[in-house]
Design an enzyme around this catalytic site. Structure first.
Site, PDB file in Angstrom:
ATOM      1  CG  ASN A  35       8.979  12.957  29.254  1.00  0.00           C
ATOM      2  OD1 ASN A  35       8.756  11.749  29.189  1.00  0.00           O
ATOM      3  ND2 ASN A  35       8.041  13.864  29.059  1.00  0.00           N
ATOM      4  CG  HIS A  72       5.314  16.138  31.762  1.00  0.00           C
ATOM      5  ND1 HIS A  72       4.465  17.143  31.378  1.00  0.00           N
ATOM      6  CD2 HIS A  72       5.009  15.069  30.986  1.00  0.00           C
ATOM      7  CE1 HIS A  72       3.662  16.701  30.414  1.00  0.00           C
ATOM      8  NE2 HIS A  72       3.964  15.448  30.160  1.00  0.00           N
ATOM      9  CD  GLU A  79       8.867  21.022  32.892  1.00  0.00           C
ATOM     10  OE1 GLU A  79       8.580  19.803  32.757  1.00  0.00           O
ATOM     11  OE2 GLU A  79       8.676  21.870  32.003  1.00  0.00           O
ATOM     12  CB  SER A  99       7.031  26.500  26.998  1.00  0.00           C
ATOM     13  OG  SER A  99       5.871  27.003  27.632  1.00  0.00           O
ATOM     14  CB  CYS A 154       2.537  20.900  29.957  1.00  0.00           C
ATOM     15  SG  CYS A 154       2.507  19.868  31.443  1.00  0.00           S
ATOM     16  CB  CYS A 162       5.420  21.191  34.511  1.00  0.00           C
ATOM     17  SG  CYS A 162       5.605  19.406  34.208  1.00  0.00           S
ATOM     18  CG  ASP A 193       5.150  13.669  27.273  1.00  0.00           C
ATOM     19  OD1 ASP A 193       5.066  12.823  28.187  1.00  0.00           O
ATOM     20  OD2 ASP A 193       5.809  14.716  27.378  1.00  0.00           O
TER      21      ASP A 193
END
Lengths: 142, 142
Positions: free
Chosen positions: A37, A48, A50, A73, A75, A78, A138
């Site tokens: 991030n 982010h 990913e 996990s 969001c 992503c 975020d």
């Protein structure tokens, strides 16, 4: 593979950023891209973990056989990335601190592997306790 | 507002890129960020138009009252962005060339305005006819 994502999360933390890390792996264990991030570091709300790892992998014709590894996990943003580009497998460090859209990915046929890793949880929870407003920003929570 | 997104799409085309443009508007008509697809220009597979416009807007605490304007129905990735960050309204130039996840956004309570604009359609259709492999790469179709 999770160790790579955790190392990215730790690198982000050391830079003053949000400690979430990710990596995109090829079928043979090659790292195609990795990242963390970068909201704080780059002032980039789309950075982010990913998405940063995906970007680092550069252009590809397809994502067959790849695995997205992430400390948290993913969001909706992503998850949308993973689904749109057909990344067939996602390995997730933990889902207790934040429950994103991984159930939705599973329903669409993407293989989800959940690890419930204590190191991933501790890293992020300590950060959220110290910087709650930044965390809410975020994930778009007011 | 659509004229801004179309101007972005045309700018992308002039650079040799995929002609999809977007802009994030505030409640009062201020442009917070604008951009176009930059897969070709930057070698960045995450640089879809909506994500590029969102990135250009920089960090924000919330997205109340904002509108995402885009020349094309947003893919899952960009729909995930819109949903995660609570962008309450999306204005879409056309949905016939590509039908992304805007129905899913509508179901989650986001207001979707569809325009069926001929200029948006023509710009992208001519590009896809000329560069089909590049288009398929951009949406993760093999």
């Amino acid at each position: 593979m999770l160790a790579t994502a955790v190392a990215e999360a730790r690198a982000g933390l050391a830079e003053g950023g949000i400690p979430i890390g990710a990596a995109l792996y090829d079928f043979d264990g090659t790292v195609l891209g990795r990242g963390h991030n970068r909201r704080v570091q780059d002032g980039d709300p789309s950075a982010h973990a990913e998405t940063t790892a995906f970007r680092a992998a550069g252009r590809r014709r397809d994502y067959r056989g790849t695995t997205m590894v992430t400390t948290l996990s993913p969001c909706w943003f992503c998850c949308g990335l993973i689904r749109q580009f057909g990344i067939p497998r996602v390995l997730i460090g933990e889902t207790r601190t934040f429950h994103g859209g991984h159930d939705w990915l599973a329903q669409s046929g993407i293989r989800i592997v959940l690890l419930d890793d204590a190191e991933c949880r501790t890293l992020l929870r300590e950060f959220i306790a110290a910087r709650p407003a930044l965390w809410n920003e975020d994930i778009g929570h007011e």
